[in-house]
Design a protein around this motif. Structure first.
Motif, short mmCIF file in Angstrom:
data_model
loop_
_atom_site.label_atom_id
_atom_site.label_comp_id
_atom_site.label_asym_id
_atom_site.label_seq_id
_atom_site.Cartn_x
_atom_site.Cartn_y
_atom_site.Cartn_z
N LEU A 85 0.82 -1.21 0.00
CA LEU A 85 0.00 0.00 0.00
C LEU A 85 0.86 1.26 0.00
O LEU A 85 0.53 2.24 -0.70
N SER A 86 1.97 1.26 0.75
CA SER A 86 2.85 2.43 0.75
C SER A 86 3.43 2.64 -0.64
O SER A 86 3.48 3.77 -1.15
N TRP A 87 3.88 1.57 -1.26
CA TRP A 87 4.43 1.63 -2.62
C TRP A 87 3.36 2.11 -3.59
O TRP A 87 3.61 2.97 -4.44
N GLY A 88 2.15 1.54 -3.44
CA GLY A 88 1.07 1.90 -4.35
C GLY A 88 0.65 3.35 -4.23
O GLY A 88 0.43 4.04 -5.24
N PHE A 89 0.50 3.87 -2.99
CA PHE A 89 0.16 5.29 -2.80
C PHE A 89 1.25 6.17 -3.40
O PHE A 89 0.96 7.17 -4.07
N GLY A 90 2.51 5.82 -3.14
CA GLY A 90 3.61 6.60 -3.69
C GLY A 90 3.60 6.58 -5.22
O GLY A 90 3.82 7.61 -5.86
N PHE A 91 3.34 5.41 -5.79
CA PHE A 91 3.32 5.26 -7.25
C PHE A 91 2.26 6.16 -7.89
O PHE A 91 2.53 6.87 -8.87
N ILE A 92 1.05 6.14 -7.32
CA ILE A 92 -0.03 6.95 -7.88
C ILE A 92 0.33 8.43 -7.83
O ILE A 92 0.13 9.17 -8.80
N ALA A 93 0.88 8.86 -6.68
CA ALA A 93 1.30 10.26 -6.56
C ALA A 93 2.39 10.58 -7.57
O ALA A 93 2.40 11.65 -8.19
N GLY A 94 3.33 9.66 -7.75
CA GLY A 94 4.42 9.88 -8.69
C GLY A 94 3.95 9.99 -10.13
O GLY A 94 4.45 10.80 -10.90
N VAL A 95 2.96 9.16 -10.50
CA VAL A 95 2.42 9.21 -11.86
C VAL A 95 1.64 10.50 -12.09
O VAL A 95 1.75 11.15 -13.14
N LEU A 96 0.86 10.91 -11.09
CA LEU A 96 -0.02 12.07 -11.26
C LEU A 96 0.73 13.39 -11.25
O LEU A 96 0.42 14.30 -12.04
N ARG A 97 1.72 13.52 -10.36
CA ARG A 97 2.37 14.82 -10.23
C ARG A 97 3.88 14.76 -10.35
O ARG A 97 4.56 15.78 -10.27
N GLY A 98 4.44 13.54 -10.51
CA GLY A 98 5.89 13.38 -10.54
C GLY A 98 6.44 13.21 -9.13
O GLY A 98 5.79 13.59 -8.15
N ALA A 99 7.64 12.65 -9.02
CA ALA A 99 8.23 12.43 -7.70
C ALA A 99 8.72 13.73 -7.08
O ALA A 99 8.84 13.84 -5.86
N ARG A 100 9.06 14.71 -7.92
CA ARG A 100 9.52 16.03 -7.47
C ARG A 100 10.69 15.87 -6.50
O ARG A 100 11.71 15.31 -6.84
N ASP A 101 10.51 16.35 -5.25
CA ASP A 101 11.61 16.31 -4.29
C ASP A 101 11.47 15.18 -3.29
O ASP A 101 12.04 15.22 -2.20
N THR A 102 10.70 14.14 -3.64
CA THR A 102 10.51 13.01 -2.74
C THR A 102 11.84 12.33 -2.45
O THR A 102 12.60 12.00 -3.36
N VAL A 103 12.14 12.11 -1.17
CA VAL A 103 13.36 11.42 -0.77
C VAL A 103 12.99 10.26 0.14
O VAL A 103 11.89 10.22 0.71
N ASP A 104 13.91 9.33 0.31
CA ASP A 104 13.71 8.21 1.23
C ASP A 104 14.01 8.71 2.64
O ASP A 104 15.13 8.67 3.12
#
Length: 341
Positions: A310-329
């Protein structure tokens, strides 16, 4: 080796590298991020005790930036990527170099063998090593040697890295996959040798695991925006789970409020079937006998698998819709000062 807040793992990781038996000269270049747990001081002590260890700065703290800094500072024609959260098996480097020579590949990788020390970490490791956990990527346990889409860590020809432009520093996660895509598009081969093994130590807490997988999913979504169909279908399973779960919640609310009733309610209930199948799959994974697993490890498995997906999936959807931008681990940005036993 990019390093950030890895005091609990660094000494073991470095020892596994320096213990490799090689016929020629070698060095270990550590790219040091701005750690807050004493990692930098430990790295400096290790470097003072062995002249094969060299240190470079990675003030940005991003993995591809650190990797490129270390590669540029290196002096030899073969690059062995290593990770501070992992340990190389004895003979790893020697066999990888032989495989590189035998196959003529540009990059050779092996199998990620996840392991754990606590019940939680062991549950995560078991998920990593299972097709259910990470979708069956070849380097998570295949026994077949041959050409591959990507390679875990990797033993690479420096000339090819220079040709394709090193790691893309705008990609914060999934940088290995992206680099190997460019290597293959340049006409070179990426090779998987399952007899090469690297022990990987997963995150030690539920919160860190969730943050790691959200960031990884966001960057996979970014890579889908950039490269489309070149991403395998397995990457779309977690976001599909998130969407089905959201749809099931909506249907459930409509049924409870009476908006959906009668035949329409019965037909809409079909949305629950994939979730029931998923719950059963997780339960089977947790309760499957064998392996000497403790009761606590089995309980953690029930939480670990949905957290990863679910964490991966939520992140994936956000990444597809708006890009990863400044997302870091963010799971790498802090750790306790507890040394390994």
């Amino acid at each position: 080796m990019p390093v950030l807040n890895e005091r609990k793992y660094l000494e073991h990781a470095v020892a596994s590298v320096l213990d490799q038996e090689l016929s020629g000269p070698s060095e270990l270049v550590l790219a040091l991020g701005p750690s807050t747990d004493g990692t930098t001081e430990l790295a400096q002590r290790l470097a003072a005790g062995d002249d094969r260890i060299r240190l470079v700065d990675n003030p940005a703290a991003h993995i591809p930036v650190g990797l490129n800094a270390a590669i540029r500072a290196s002096r030899y024609p073969t690059i062995v990527r290593v990770d501070a959260h992992s340990e190389l098996a004895p003979g790893y480097a020697q066999r990888a170099l032989a495989t590189l020579e035998r196959t003529g590949a540009a990059n050779v990788g092996g199998v990620m063998s996840a392991d754990g020390r606590t019940p939680f970490q062991k549950a995560v490791a078991r998920a990593y090593n299972s097709p259910v956990g990470l979708g069956g990527g070849a380097y998570h346990g295949t026994t077949h040697e041959g050409e591959a889409e990507s390679a875990y860590l990797g033993v690479m020809r420096r000339s090819v890295l220079d040709e394709v432009g090193l790691f893309d520093e705008t990609v914060r996660r999934g940088e290995d996959w992206e680099l190997n895509l460019r290597i293959r598009r340049a006409g070179h081969r990426v090779w998987l040798d399952p007899k090469l093994s690297v022990t990987y130590w997963p995150r030690e807490s539920w919160w860190r695991l969730a943050r790691q997988f959200r960031a990884t999913g966001a960057w996979r979504g970014e890579l889908v925006r950039r490269y489309g169909r070149r991403n395998g279908l397995r990457f779309f399973a977690p976001p599909a789970l998130v969407l089905i779960t959201a749809l099931a919640l909506v249907v459930g609310i409509l049924q409870l409020t009476g908006v959906l009733a009668g035949l329409a309610s019965i037909l809409a209930s079909v949305v629950y079937l994939p979730l029931v199948a998923y719950v059963l799959l997780v339960a089977v994974m947790a309760l499957k006998p064998g392996g000497g697993r403790t009761f606590r490890e089995r309980l953690w498995t029930l939480a670990v698998l949905p957290t990863m997906h679910l964490s991966w999936g939520f992140g994936f959807i956000a990444g597809v819709l708006r890009g990863a931008r400044d997302t870091v681990d963010a799971s790498r940005l802090g750790t306790r000062n507890t040394p390994l036993p």
